[in-house]
Design an enzyme around this catalytic site. Sequence first.
Site, mmCIF file in Angstrom:
data_model
loop_
_atom_site.group_PDB
_atom_site.id
_atom_site.type_symbol
_atom_site.label_atom_id
_atom_site.label_comp_id
_atom_site.label_asym_id
_atom_site.label_seq_id
_atom_site.Cartn_x
_atom_site.Cartn_y
_atom_site.Cartn_z
ATOM 1 N N LYS A 68 32.553 41.476 31.991
ATOM 2 C CA LYS A 68 33.352 42.014 33.096
ATOM 3 C C LYS A 68 34.165 40.888 33.707
ATOM 4 O O LYS A 68 33.670 39.787 33.910
ATOM 5 C CB LYS A 68 32.387 42.586 34.147
ATOM 6 C CG LYS A 68 33.048 43.303 35.288
ATOM 7 C CD LYS A 68 33.328 44.737 34.963
ATOM 8 C CE LYS A 68 34.260 45.389 35.965
ATOM 9 N NZ LYS A 68 35.682 45.079 35.724
ATOM 10 N N LYS A 92 28.505 35.067 38.539
ATOM 11 C CA LYS A 92 28.761 35.974 39.657
ATOM 12 C C LYS A 92 28.032 37.306 39.433
ATOM 13 O O LYS A 92 27.372 37.824 40.325
ATOM 14 C CB LYS A 92 30.280 36.211 39.750
ATOM 15 C CG LYS A 92 30.763 36.663 41.088
ATOM 16 C CD LYS A 92 32.251 36.985 41.050
ATOM 17 C CE LYS A 92 33.138 35.777 40.832
ATOM 18 N NZ LYS A 92 34.583 36.124 40.937
ATOM 19 N N LYS A 104 36.978 37.018 31.258
ATOM 20 C CA LYS A 104 38.232 36.871 32.015
ATOM 21 C C LYS A 104 39.387 36.968 31.037
ATOM 22 O O LYS A 104 39.235 36.678 29.849
ATOM 23 C CB LYS A 104 38.277 35.512 32.711
ATOM 24 C CG LYS A 104 39.196 35.486 33.889
ATOM 25 C CD LYS A 104 38.547 36.187 35.074
ATOM 26 C CE LYS A 104 39.335 36.034 36.331
ATOM 27 N NZ LYS A 104 38.514 36.347 37.499
ATOM 28 N N THR A 188 36.983 42.500 47.749
ATOM 29 C CA THR A 188 36.704 41.055 47.740
ATOM 30 C C THR A 188 36.621 40.560 49.181
ATOM 31 O O THR A 188 35.697 39.833 49.566
ATOM 32 C CB THR A 188 37.791 40.297 46.959
ATOM 33 O OG1 THR A 188 37.893 40.891 45.662
ATOM 34 C CG2 THR A 188 37.468 38.820 46.819
ATOM 35 N N ASN A 219 45.853 39.497 48.245
ATOM 36 C CA ASN A 219 44.985 40.646 48.470
ATOM 37 C C ASN A 219 43.708 40.259 49.243
ATOM 38 O O ASN A 219 43.353 40.903 50.230
ATOM 39 C CB ASN A 219 44.641 41.249 47.093
ATOM 40 C CG ASN A 219 43.687 42.414 47.189
ATOM 41 O OD1 ASN A 219 43.681 43.119 48.195
ATOM 42 N ND2 ASN A 219 42.885 42.619 46.177
ATOM 43 N N SER A 356 33.783 46.971 41.606
ATOM 44 C CA SER A 356 34.184 47.326 40.236
ATOM 45 C C SER A 356 33.009 47.988 39.512
ATOM 46 O O SER A 356 33.183 48.961 38.776
ATOM 47 C CB SER A 356 34.587 46.073 39.451
ATOM 48 O OG SER A 356 35.938 45.770 39.655
HETATM 49 N N1 GLU Z 1 38.975 39.253 39.424
HETATM 50 C C1 GLU Z 1 37.883 39.493 40.292
HETATM 51 C C2 GLU Z 1 36.928 38.325 40.306
HETATM 52 O O1 GLU Z 1 37.301 37.209 40.013
HETATM 53 C C3 GLU Z 1 37.208 40.824 40.043
HETATM 54 C C4 GLU Z 1 36.629 41.021 38.690
HETATM 55 C C5 GLU Z 1 36.168 42.448 38.428
HETATM 56 O O2 GLU Z 1 36.247 43.272 39.313
HETATM 57 O O3 GLU Z 1 35.712 42.687 37.312
HETATM 58 O O4 GLU Z 1 35.796 38.439 40.678
#
Ligand code: GLU
Length: 428
Positions: A68, A92, A104, A188, A219, A356
């Site tokens: 993810k 995370k 990513k 976030t 954002n 998410s």
């Molecule tokens: N891009 C966000 C992060 O760095 C969200 C990633 C997601 O929702 O999968 O955590």
Amino acid sequence: MSDSLFADASRRLERALKYVSLSEDAIERLKYPKASLIVSIPVRMDNGSLRIFQGYRVRYDDTRGPTKGGVRYHPKVSLDEVQSLAFWMTFKCAVLNLPFGGAKGGITLNPKELSKLELERLSRGYVDAIADFMGPDVDIPAPDVYTNPMIMGWMMDQYSIIKRQLSPAVITGKPVTIGGSLGREVATATGAFYVIEHLLPKFKRVPVETTVAVQGFGNAGAELAELLSKAGYKVVAVSDSQGGIYAKKGLDIPSIRRFKEANKGIKAIYCEGSVCNIVEHEILTNEELLALDVDLLVPAALENQITEVNVNDIKAKLIFEVANGPITSAADLILESRGIQVIPDILVNAGGVTVSYFEWVQNRSGLYWSLEEVNQRLKHKMVEETEAIWKIAEELSVPMRTAAYVYGLNRLSESMNAKGTRDYYLNT
Ligand code: GLU
């Protein structure tokens, strides 16, 4: 610093390894990404020419579930950056106990130079290129720097066209009308707000006597600045990539957001019209913002903002990392020796991936939640995991970052062990 971002990111892991009993297998596996894909995306531009863009997707580790992580559109996107971000996503997701591994993606470009139609063709082209690498049970992209719900909607649509089956759970952060979750766009910031609110009393502080500077007005940064100022914190400085503004009395965040929305850029617009007259303010560079004597500093822009070069200028008492990787490992050690507490990215900004996860669950069950339900579940998770990491930091007398890595590592190694390790096989 000549080091790669990934080498620097891995140093955090090394520090935490001392405090966990991890099998050799697990340590070895966590050093390398599971799979990295580099793709060329041909895009027909509006003037008829063909431009080839470079894109990436890295799936770092999928021990705990499908991978993810977001997709970033930025001129500085590189394999090194995407790999580091995928590594952070792995931790995370483990820290928040989500049933996901880390990934990513990114495309190297300045999205502001493309028309909307070009952006759509590029986004669909990216999915064409990585479609075999993704899937609701394989890898689930999401928004990141300079990508948004509309782009997620195009990507989900493209994937569904390729598979000839509507697949909302393949991507999160979609527009709400096509399967997005309520609360995801601001998740976030909302998650970071819950972390700050939970920790503030532990540092013997109250919102009304707490000054805040936020670097980054995207954002996450803009929304968090607004949440904090509504809760009584004094947000004295904000900035975007062009520069920032400072007002000792505190800034009126909603009007700055409205101006930025209408005119783009904080510095230029803030001085036009009535907002300038509301509070006296000073114009700041990003460097100056980071060096302000505030109680809370919130880096909410990009990586490597606080390095060995400027770390000694930092005067804030507490730093909450809303961006991924804003502090280098060398700067981290100096902040620690100066008694400046850092609350790490893999906890503070995890509200995004947590909602998410909620979106993915809703897509798969077909039952959609109210905003209250989303926020109540988000708050519960953020507070629970923040408290657990706080306890580890106290018990081991380590910084919150090391505690968060210890926490995530323990979950990762448990899952790896459950699939069999060298020790397990040698003992049978
Ligand atoms: N891009 C966000 C992060 O760095 C969200 C990633 C997601 O929702 O999968 O955590």
